[in-house]
Motif scaffolding. Structure first.
Motif, PDB file in Angstrom:
ATOM      1  N   VAL A 174      -4.529  59.354  39.489  1.00 43.68           N
ATOM      2  CA  VAL A 174      -3.384  58.695  40.145  1.00 43.68           C
ATOM      3  C   VAL A 174      -3.814  58.142  41.504  1.00 43.68           C
ATOM      4  CG1 VAL A 174      -1.101  59.098  41.163  1.00 43.68           C
ATOM      5  CG2 VAL A 174      -1.629  60.029  38.923  1.00 43.68           C
ATOM      6  N   GLY A 175      -4.783  58.795  42.114  1.00 43.88           N
ATOM      7  CA  GLY A 175      -5.270  58.330  43.403  1.00 43.88           C
ATOM      8  C   GLY A 175      -5.998  56.999  43.345  1.00 43.88           C
ATOM      9  N   ASN A 176      -6.333  56.538  42.120  1.00 44.97           N
ATOM     10  CA  ASN A 176      -7.048  55.270  41.974  1.00 44.97           C
ATOM     11  C   ASN A 176      -6.176  54.147  41.414  1.00 44.97           C
ATOM     12  OD1 ASN A 176      -9.459  56.413  42.850  1.00 44.97           O
ATOM     13  ND2 ASN A 176      -9.933  57.189  40.792  1.00 44.97           N
ATOM     14  N   ILE A 177      -4.884  54.360  41.394  1.00 40.82           N
ATOM     15  CA  ILE A 177      -4.010  53.314  40.826  1.00 40.82           C
ATOM     16  C   ILE A 177      -4.079  52.041  41.669  1.00 40.82           C
ATOM     17  CG2 ILE A 177      -2.382  54.869  39.687  1.00 40.82           C
ATOM     18  CD1 ILE A 177      -0.527  54.547  42.115  1.00 40.82           C
ATOM     19  N   ILE A 197      -9.239  65.073  29.178  1.00 38.51           N
ATOM     20  CA  ILE A 197      -9.179  63.703  29.693  1.00 38.51           C
ATOM     21  C   ILE A 197     -10.313  63.408  30.667  1.00 38.51           C
ATOM     22  CG2 ILE A 197      -6.700  63.459  29.344  1.00 38.51           C
ATOM     23  CD1 ILE A 197      -6.271  64.168  32.238  1.00 38.51           C
ATOM     24  N   GLU A 198     -11.246  64.355  30.751  1.00 38.30           N
ATOM     25  CA  GLU A 198     -12.323  64.168  31.724  1.00 38.30           C
ATOM     26  C   GLU A 198     -13.153  62.928  31.410  1.00 38.30           C
ATOM     27  OE1 GLU A 198     -14.618  67.680  32.318  1.00 38.30           O
ATOM     28  OE2 GLU A 198     -15.649  66.849  34.057  1.00 38.30           O
ATOM     29  N   GLY A 219     -13.166  55.434  33.647  1.00 42.68           N
ATOM     30  CA  GLY A 219     -12.153  54.567  34.279  1.00 42.68           C
ATOM     31  C   GLY A 219     -10.946  54.286  33.409  1.00 42.68           C
ATOM     32  N   ARG A 220     -10.974  54.800  32.184  1.00 43.52           N
ATOM     33  CA  ARG A 220      -9.915  54.484  31.227  1.00 43.52           C
ATOM     34  C   ARG A 220      -8.586  55.154  31.623  1.00 43.52           C
ATOM     35  NH1 ARG A 220      -7.754  51.610  27.981  1.00 43.52           N
ATOM     36  NH2 ARG A 220      -7.016  52.278  25.925  1.00 43.52           N
ATOM     37  N   LEU A 221      -8.705  56.328  32.234  1.00 43.16           N
ATOM     38  CA  LEU A 221      -7.489  57.085  32.554  1.00 43.16           C
ATOM     39  C   LEU A 221      -6.651  56.346  33.591  1.00 43.16           C
ATOM     40  CD1 LEU A 221      -5.836  59.597  32.053  1.00 43.16           C
ATOM     41  CD2 LEU A 221      -7.221  60.817  33.727  1.00 43.16           C
ATOM     42  N   ARG A 244      -1.158  50.915  33.361  1.00 41.74           N
ATOM     43  CA  ARG A 244      -0.326  50.283  32.312  1.00 41.74           C
ATOM     44  C   ARG A 244       0.997  51.011  32.168  1.00 41.74           C
ATOM     45  NH1 ARG A 244      -2.396  50.195  26.882  1.00 41.74           N
ATOM     46  NH2 ARG A 244      -4.477  50.906  27.410  1.00 41.74           N
ATOM     47  N   PHE A 245       0.945  52.321  32.285  1.00 42.09           N
ATOM     48  CA  PHE A 245       2.169  53.122  32.225  1.00 42.09           C
ATOM     49  C   PHE A 245       3.105  52.718  33.367  1.00 42.09           C
ATOM     50  CE2 PHE A 245       5.068  56.537  31.973  1.00 42.09           C
ATOM     51  CZ  PHE A 245       5.131  57.192  33.187  1.00 42.09           C
TER      52      PHE A 245
END
Lengths: 236, 183
Positions: A17-20, B110-111, B117-119, B125-126
């Motif tokens: 979340v910190g990289n959004i 999810i690591e 960078g996909r997460l 997108r969410f």
């Protein structure tokens, strides 16, 4: 998945979340919520609006009905007079509606003064617009010269006031029909040039020149009478 | 002073860059750090480390939104500080992690997605799919670490509405991560 693995994953998620995108971060800082209207306030606004609409509608209907009644009453009185005439009773002028007085437009007033104002005819010099003297300037169709009538400060102030307010001036559709006047302008002696036939807006004010235009307004009777009195004072 | 002017000062290596940054962003940066760390001393250190980090990274970087750029730095510094100090005391960071536990599907790691960078792409997108209001609530909670009460005040909503919104968004995010894990 055990508790520590889940915890590890949630920390990773928090890191992600910190990289959004920066735009989301910026949006969340700059966001201003719209005012929320409480249901009671919304109801009050709707109720007041409906009341106003109903009141206006009733007023218009009553006004229309009253006018119709008045017109039919006039018709009745005319019929009554006619009946009297048939039976030999002389017409009573008091029952007749007064005839509307003919209203002279500004153009027709200037046309009617054409001969009287011949002495005001002159060629236009650009310096004339800047010499500190306020003037009414107009041009008849078919003539090269302009008629120029200087104004006193008091009269200039009256004309300026009338031009600012444009009270009782009526809108007209632009027309190619000629009424004998090529143009009419008011120049305040500082280069600023106005026309009583145009709406007051930045684009409708000239500087240092008498500009061509398509008419948007018909000056009021009061303005016409003012111009007529100023010109009459000059030529008499 | 506009962001681009402050960034210009960094590029010019002018010391005014730091003072102008302080004037404009110190309060915001302190707020983010305090929500995670809860200690004024630690916050002050993180804020100063943020200015130093920005000074070292510019020039090279030329951010458009300086506030967002600095926010990311201080957030990362604050979380790292929290971890390195192994805080046992319950703080903002702990609460956030507990909430986000709900987003992690069972049997899902999810690591790898984070490392490639996909997460973050999924989260972006969410966020795009949300309304502006919901998106702001999510970002204020999980990026800025605002408390539910702070968010409710900012959004002019009740705390219960904010909690419900956050709960539903976590559920949606969980669904997305689950679908992604199955691919």
């Amino acid at each position: 998945m055990n508790k520590s693995d889940k915890r590890k994953n949630s920390e990773i998620l928090l890191d992600a979340v910190g990289n959004i995108g920066d735009r989301f971060i910026f949006e969340a800082e700059a966001y201003v919520p719209s005012k929320r209207v409480s249901p009671l306030r919304r109801f009050t606004i709707i109720a007041v609006s409906l009341t106003l609409i109903l009141t206006l509608t009733v007023s218009v209907l009553v006004g229309t009905l009253t006018r119709q009644n008045a017109e039919s009453a006039e018709d009745d009185s005319v019929d009554h007079v006619q009946t009297d005439a048939e039976s030999g009773t002389p017409d009573n002028d008091l029952h007749k509606p007064p005839e509307a007085l003919p209203v002279q437009s500004l153009s027709s007033t200037l046309i009617s003064m054409k001969e009287q104002t011949a002495s005001l005819s002159s060629t236009l010099d650009r310096d004339t617009l800047f010499d500190g003297v306020a003037r009414i300037i107009w041009k008849y169709e078919g003539e090269d010269d302009y008629r120029m009538c200087s104004m006193s400060r008091t009269d200039a102030a009256s004309v300026a006031s009338a031009l600012r307010s444009k009270k009782n001036f009526t809108r007209v559709d632009a027309t190619d029909e000629s009424d004998g006047i090529d143009g009419m302008w008011i120049c305040m002696g500082d280069g600023m040039v106005y026309s009583p036939y145009l709406e007051t807006s930045n684009g409708n004010v000239g500087y240092g020149t008498l500009f061509d235009y398509e008419r948007e307004l018909e000056p009021s009777t009061e303005f016409t009478e003012l111009v007529e009195s100023i010109i009459s004072k000059k030529i008499n | 002073m506009e962001d681009y002017k402050i960034v210009d000062l960094y590029w010019e290596r002018s010391e005014r860059a730091i003072s102008e940054t302080k004037v404009k962003y110190e309060k915001m940066l302190s707020g983010i750090s305090y929500s995670l760390l809860g200690s004024s001393e630690d916050v002050e250190e993180c804020v100063n480390d943020t200015y130093l980090s920005a000074w070292n990274q510019m020039p090279n970087d030329r951010p458009i939104y300086l506030g967002a750029y600095l926010s990311k730095i201080i957030r990362a510094l604050s979380i790292n500080r929290f971890r390195s100090q192994h805080r046992k005391k319950r703080g903002g960071f702990e609460n956030l992690c507990e909430e986000l536990d709900e987003c992690i599907p069972d049997n899902c790691s999810i690591e790898e997605q984070y490392n490639n960078g996909r997460l973050t792409e999924l989260i972006d997108r969410f966020l795009e799919s949300l309304s502006e209001e919901k998106r702001v609530i999510f970002v204020r909670r999980y990026f800025y670490s605002d408390s539910v009460e702070q968010i409710a005040k900012r959004m002019r909503m009740s705390t219960s509405n904010v909690k419900i919104s956050l709960y539903r968004m976590r559920e949606s995010l969980r669904d997305i991560l689950e679908k992604e894990a199955m691919l």
